[in-house]
Enzyme design. Sequence first.
Site, PDB file in Angstrom:
ATOM      1  N   GLU A   1       0.411  -1.168  -0.263  1.00  0.00           N
ATOM      2  CA  GLU A   1      -0.059   0.143  -0.395  1.00  0.00           C
ATOM      3  C   GLU A   1       0.844   1.541   0.162  1.00  0.00           C
ATOM      4  O   GLU A   1       1.473   1.362   0.576  1.00  0.00           O
ATOM      5  CB  GLU A   1      -0.856  -0.078   1.575  1.00  0.00           C
ATOM      6  CG  GLU A   1      -1.906  -0.628   1.653  1.00  0.00           C
ATOM      7  CD  GLU A   1      -2.712  -1.221   2.490  1.00  0.00           C
ATOM      8  OE1 GLU A   1      -3.696  -1.296   1.988  1.00  0.00           O
ATOM      9  OE2 GLU A   1      -2.214  -1.101   3.143  1.00  0.00           O
TER      10      GLU A   1
ATOM     11  N   CYS B   1      -1.142   6.072   9.681  1.00  0.00           N
ATOM     12  CA  CYS B   1       0.323   4.974  10.715  1.00  0.00           C
ATOM     13  C   CYS B   1       0.334   3.912  11.768  1.00  0.00           C
ATOM     14  O   CYS B   1      -0.628   3.797  12.673  1.00  0.00           O
ATOM     15  CB  CYS B   1       1.023   6.570  11.842  1.00  0.00           C
ATOM     16  SG  CYS B   1       0.657   7.815  11.489  1.00  0.00           S
TER      17      CYS B   1
ATOM     18  N   CYS C   1       6.981  -5.162  15.810  1.00  0.00           N
ATOM     19  CA  CYS C   1       6.454  -4.367  16.990  1.00  0.00           C
ATOM     20  C   CYS C   1       4.427  -4.834  17.088  1.00  0.00           C
ATOM     21  O   CYS C   1       4.260  -5.162  16.292  1.00  0.00           O
ATOM     22  CB  CYS C   1       7.016  -3.056  16.518  1.00  0.00           C
ATOM     23  SG  CYS C   1       8.878  -2.136  16.100  1.00  0.00           S
TER      24      CYS C   1
ATOM     25  N   CYS D   1       1.961  -2.455  16.326  1.00  0.00           N
ATOM     26  CA  CYS D   1       1.753  -2.029  14.066  1.00  0.00           C
ATOM     27  C   CYS D   1       1.479  -3.329  13.553  1.00  0.00           C
ATOM     28  O   CYS D   1       1.845  -4.304  13.680  1.00  0.00           O
ATOM     29  CB  CYS D   1       3.537  -2.291  13.605  1.00  0.00           C
ATOM     30  SG  CYS D   1       3.416  -2.131  11.863  1.00  0.00           S
TER      31      CYS D   1
ATOM     32  N   CYS E   1       3.016   8.735   1.261  1.00  0.00           N
ATOM     33  CA  CYS E   1       3.753   7.659   2.563  1.00  0.00           C
ATOM     34  C   CYS E   1       4.347   6.119   1.865  1.00  0.00           C
ATOM     35  O   CYS E   1       2.723   5.683   0.772  1.00  0.00           O
ATOM     36  CB  CYS E   1       2.604   7.266   3.673  1.00  0.00           C
ATOM     37  SG  CYS E   1       3.105   6.413   5.246  1.00  0.00           S
TER      38      CYS E   1
ATOM     39  N   CYS F   1       7.220  -6.466   7.039  1.00  0.00           N
ATOM     40  CA  CYS F   1       7.628  -6.312   7.614  1.00  0.00           C
ATOM     41  C   CYS F   1       8.446  -7.437   8.703  1.00  0.00           C
ATOM     42  O   CYS F   1       7.350  -8.285   9.520  1.00  0.00           O
ATOM     43  CB  CYS F   1       7.505  -5.160   8.481  1.00  0.00           C
ATOM     44  SG  CYS F   1       8.738  -4.415   8.741  1.00  0.00           S
TER      45      CYS F   1
HETATM   46  N1  SAH Z   1      10.225   0.479  10.016  1.00  0.00           N
HETATM   47  C1  SAH Z   1       9.800   1.737   9.834  1.00  0.00           C
HETATM   48  C2  SAH Z   1       8.565   2.868   8.626  1.00  0.00           C
HETATM   49  C3  SAH Z   1       7.239   2.480   8.654  1.00  0.00           C
HETATM   50  S1  SAH Z   1       6.830   2.502  10.424  1.00  0.00           S
HETATM   51  C4  SAH Z   1       9.479   2.404  11.408  1.00  0.00           C
HETATM   52  O1  SAH Z   1       8.991   1.861  12.087  1.00  0.00           O
HETATM   53  O2  SAH Z   1       9.723   3.818  11.839  1.00  0.00           O
HETATM   54  C5  SAH Z   1       5.845   4.456  10.468  1.00  0.00           C
HETATM   55  C6  SAH Z   1       5.604   5.159  11.428  1.00  0.00           C
HETATM   56  O3  SAH Z   1       4.565   5.090  12.209  1.00  0.00           O
HETATM   57  C7  SAH Z   1       6.820   4.016  12.708  1.00  0.00           C
HETATM   58  O4  SAH Z   1       7.156   5.228  13.462  1.00  0.00           O
HETATM   59  C8  SAH Z   1       5.606   3.351  13.559  1.00  0.00           C
HETATM   60  O5  SAH Z   1       6.359   2.872  15.213  1.00  0.00           O
HETATM   61  C9  SAH Z   1       4.462   4.110  13.578  1.00  0.00           C
HETATM   62  N2  SAH Z   1       3.097   2.743  13.529  1.00  0.00           N
HETATM   63  C10 SAH Z   1       2.873   1.255  13.632  1.00  0.00           C
HETATM   64  N3  SAH Z   1       2.231   1.196  13.919  1.00  0.00           N
HETATM   65  C11 SAH Z   1       1.816   2.054  14.595  1.00  0.00           C
HETATM   66  C12 SAH Z   1       0.086   2.171  15.265  1.00  0.00           C
HETATM   67  N4  SAH Z   1      -0.447   1.661  14.995  1.00  0.00           N
HETATM   68  N5  SAH Z   1      -0.245   4.047  15.288  1.00  0.00           N
HETATM   69  C13 SAH Z   1       0.922   4.651  15.826  1.00  0.00           C
HETATM   70  N6  SAH Z   1       2.058   4.765  14.565  1.00  0.00           N
HETATM   71  C14 SAH Z   1       2.621   2.914  14.531  1.00  0.00           C
END
Ligand code: SAH
Length: 368
Positions: free
Chosen positions: A109, A360, A133, A136, A122, A129
């Site tokens: 996406e 995000c 985390c 996410c 974005c 991934c």
């Molecule tokens: N892998 C990279 C980029 C992708 S995520 C990274 O982790 O930086 C982009 C941002 O969205 C990251 O800061 C991630 O931690 C955040 N993110 C992921 N899941 C989220 C969620 N459920 N709510 C808010 N931010 C989130």
Amino acid sequence: MPAPGELTFVTPRGAKKPPRHLADLTPEERRAAVAELGEKPFRAKQLSQHYFARYADDPAAWTDIPAAARGKLAGDLLPELMSVVRHISCDDDTTRKTLWRLFDGTLVESVLMRYPDRVTMCISSQAGCGMNCPFCATGQAGLTRNLSTAEIVHQIVAGMRSLRDEEIPGGPARLSNIVFMGMGEPLANYKRVIGSIRRLTDPEPDGLGLSQRGITVSTVGLVPAMLRFADEGLKCRLAVSLHAPDDELRDTLVPVNTRWKVREVLDAAWHYADVSGRRISIEYALIKDINDQAWRADLLGRLLKGRRVHVNLIPLNPTPGSKWTASRPEDERAFVAALESHGVPVTVRDTRGQEIDGACGQLAASEG
Ligand code: SAH
């Protein structure tokens, strides 16, 4: 030929590679590729002009190239990399998420966000991934595969074309910002991401002519790759997804922290800031009663105080089935105030695209 019923593309290891595309190649490699096809090397520049300056990947539009040569050049250097499964819009159609199907059926996406003064895209750097985390959506499904350089670049080319062709309300517009904050960990797909940044920022017609300063690479904190990134001599912004100031909590929120600790990640970030002259963005998803306590705000403030830094607080977007939710407004306000008391610049990120699961951390492409 695979036997009937045999799955050809399911495992990352056995998967076929995406087809080679003009956007995978440096200008020099393009000339060599064109020559290999028995064409004059200057055709490479013509193709680049069509793709990077006009976003025209349909050979019928290449009127400066003899019709007989077009098919061969297109087939070899501009194969179709991805198709739109669907667009979903919200915010009066100024936010648009696109679900793409890649050559092997993989889904990724991208999200285009138009603001009064800028347009941000974005984009995804991997399908899925591997960083795992727990908050996410993309992290839940694991890594399918790395995207090729051209698969990364093409998300942007398609976005720039839609803006030019006024598919997004508000008149024609140029793309101003690109964030590697879609699916994937960009620094885990290092070579292809760097290649894509070159294509995005090389002047037309070698590349799209976008500004390095408008590009943000966001990482969980892969320290060796961050240090290598500093050596590239780029002026991109680096964002670090910190989410906790202490190793004990960060080990659980960003599991790669068990390998590279908060201090090492921040030291690598400050090194990048020194070399690039750019402020570091610290991403911090505020999760109710998990990482939003006053003492953590204070500790974060002390770690960042006096540094070339900006904190983006992101109200958590709960993923389906998540036990976590966004912080209470009063805790969010207190967190902001604590950082400000240390003189650390901070903003609370707006959560555009929430209702289309385009916000995000919500890009999971589960619905194919
Ligand atoms: N892998 C990279 C980029 C992708 S995520 C990274 O982790 O930086 C982009 C941002 O969205 C990251 O800061 C991630 O931690 C955040 N993110 C992921 N899941 C989220 C969620 N459920 N709510 C808010 N931010 C989130």
